[in-house]
Scaffold this motif. Sequence first.
Motif, PDB file in Angstrom:
ATOM      1  N   UNK A 144       2.778 -18.883  47.990  1.00  0.00           N
ATOM      2  CA  UNK A 144       2.934 -17.745  48.257  1.00  0.00           C
ATOM      3  C   UNK A 144       3.692 -17.380  49.519  1.00  0.00           C
ATOM      4  N   UNK A 145       3.531 -18.067  50.659  1.00  0.00           N
ATOM      5  CA  UNK A 145       4.319 -18.058  51.889  1.00  0.00           C
ATOM      6  C   UNK A 145       5.669 -18.323  51.924  1.00  0.00           C
ATOM      7  N   UNK A 146       5.939 -19.413  51.020  1.00  0.00           N
ATOM      8  CA  UNK A 146       7.081 -19.987  50.999  1.00  0.00           C
ATOM      9  C   UNK A 146       8.014 -18.875  50.084  1.00  0.00           C
ATOM     10  N   UNK A 147       7.517 -18.357  49.078  1.00  0.00           N
ATOM     11  CA  UNK A 147       8.283 -17.559  48.188  1.00  0.00           C
ATOM     12  C   UNK A 147       8.446 -16.288  49.164  1.00  0.00           C
ATOM     13  N   UNK A 148       7.754 -15.615  49.966  1.00  0.00           N
ATOM     14  CA  UNK A 148       7.745 -14.672  50.818  1.00  0.00           C
ATOM     15  C   UNK A 148       8.650 -14.832  51.826  1.00  0.00           C
ATOM     16  N   UNK A 149       8.725 -16.090  52.484  1.00  0.00           N
ATOM     17  CA  UNK A 149       9.802 -16.539  53.543  1.00  0.00           C
ATOM     18  C   UNK A 149      11.190 -16.561  52.627  1.00  0.00           C
ATOM     19  N   UNK A 150      11.179 -17.217  51.466  1.00  0.00           N
ATOM     20  CA  UNK A 150      12.522 -17.390  50.979  1.00  0.00           C
ATOM     21  C   UNK A 150      13.170 -15.974  50.657  1.00  0.00           C
ATOM     22  N   UNK A 151      12.146 -14.934  50.166  1.00  0.00           N
ATOM     23  CA  UNK A 151      12.674 -13.665  49.824  1.00  0.00           C
ATOM     24  C   UNK A 151      13.311 -12.804  51.131  1.00  0.00           C
ATOM     25  N   UNK A 152      12.635 -13.073  52.230  1.00  0.00           N
ATOM     26  CA  UNK A 152      13.099 -12.789  53.362  1.00  0.00           C
ATOM     27  C   UNK A 152      14.380 -13.221  53.844  1.00  0.00           C
ATOM     28  N   UNK A 153      14.697 -14.500  53.829  1.00  0.00           N
ATOM     29  CA  UNK A 153      15.846 -15.109  54.021  1.00  0.00           C
ATOM     30  C   UNK A 153      17.101 -14.545  53.243  1.00  0.00           C
ATOM     31  N   UNK A 154      16.553 -14.377  51.801  1.00  0.00           N
ATOM     32  CA  UNK A 154      17.811 -13.923  50.810  1.00  0.00           C
ATOM     33  C   UNK A 154      18.095 -12.392  51.320  1.00  0.00           C
ATOM     34  N   UNK A 155      16.955 -11.471  51.863  1.00  0.00           N
ATOM     35  CA  UNK A 155      17.465 -10.323  52.038  1.00  0.00           C
ATOM     36  C   UNK A 155      18.116 -10.213  53.196  1.00  0.00           C
ATOM     37  N   UNK A 156      18.299 -11.210  53.964  1.00  0.00           N
ATOM     38  CA  UNK A 156      18.989 -11.348  55.373  1.00  0.00           C
ATOM     39  C   UNK A 156      20.476 -12.036  54.966  1.00  0.00           C
ATOM     40  N   UNK A 157      20.654 -12.507  53.837  1.00  0.00           N
ATOM     41  CA  UNK A 157      21.903 -13.120  53.521  1.00  0.00           C
ATOM     42  C   UNK A 157      22.170 -14.403  53.694  1.00  0.00           C
ATOM     43  N   UNK A 158      21.009 -14.957  53.885  1.00  0.00           N
ATOM     44  CA  UNK A 158      21.108 -16.533  54.483  1.00  0.00           C
ATOM     45  C   UNK A 158      20.888 -17.467  53.409  1.00  0.00           C
ATOM     46  N   UNK A 159      20.418 -17.268  52.407  1.00  0.00           N
ATOM     47  CA  UNK A 159      20.167 -18.222  51.272  1.00  0.00           C
ATOM     48  C   UNK A 159      20.366 -17.511  50.019  1.00  0.00           C
ATOM     49  N   UNK A 160      20.835 -18.324  48.841  1.00  0.00           N
ATOM     50  CA  UNK A 160      21.182 -17.871  47.549  1.00  0.00           C
ATOM     51  C   UNK A 160      20.418 -18.582  46.621  1.00  0.00           C
ATOM     52  N   UNK A 161      20.226 -18.163  45.257  1.00  0.00           N
ATOM     53  CA  UNK A 161      19.403 -18.700  44.311  1.00  0.00           C
ATOM     54  C   UNK A 161      20.331 -19.474  43.306  1.00  0.00           C
ATOM     55  N   UNK A 162      20.320 -20.813  43.144  1.00  0.00           N
ATOM     56  CA  UNK A 162      21.333 -21.175  42.126  1.00  0.00           C
ATOM     57  C   UNK A 162      20.798 -21.049  40.849  1.00  0.00           C
TER      58      UNK A 162
END
Length: 102
Positions: free
Chosen positions: A80-98
């Motif tokens: 749960x914490x990881x998914x929330x963090x990854x979603x935040x990073x995605x909103x900031x434009x720092x990660x993508x989903x392959x």
Amino acid sequence: MSAPAANGFAASSVPVPRQGVSGQRFGEDYIVLDAEGRTLRGLNATAVHVWGLCDGIRTARAVAEQVARDYSIDTEQALADTLRFLSDLARLGLIDELLEVR
């Protein structure tokens, strides 16, 4: 690569830093620079660990399972914490989903 889903990352998503994004330690802080040179500061040790596991091979679930093992915490809470963090990073434009694992 595709942009993350509007509702964030799923456990089966494969996170990878966006092209042109880099991270490095600067004194006590870990700094992530986006492709435009803006910064995100203050990642804690767990966030830096998650960032390092986002390699374009592991799913978000695999990242969370590794974090749970490394920190001896509950796997579902780590997920749960990881998914929330990854979603935040995605909103900031720092990660993508392959769509496909490399």
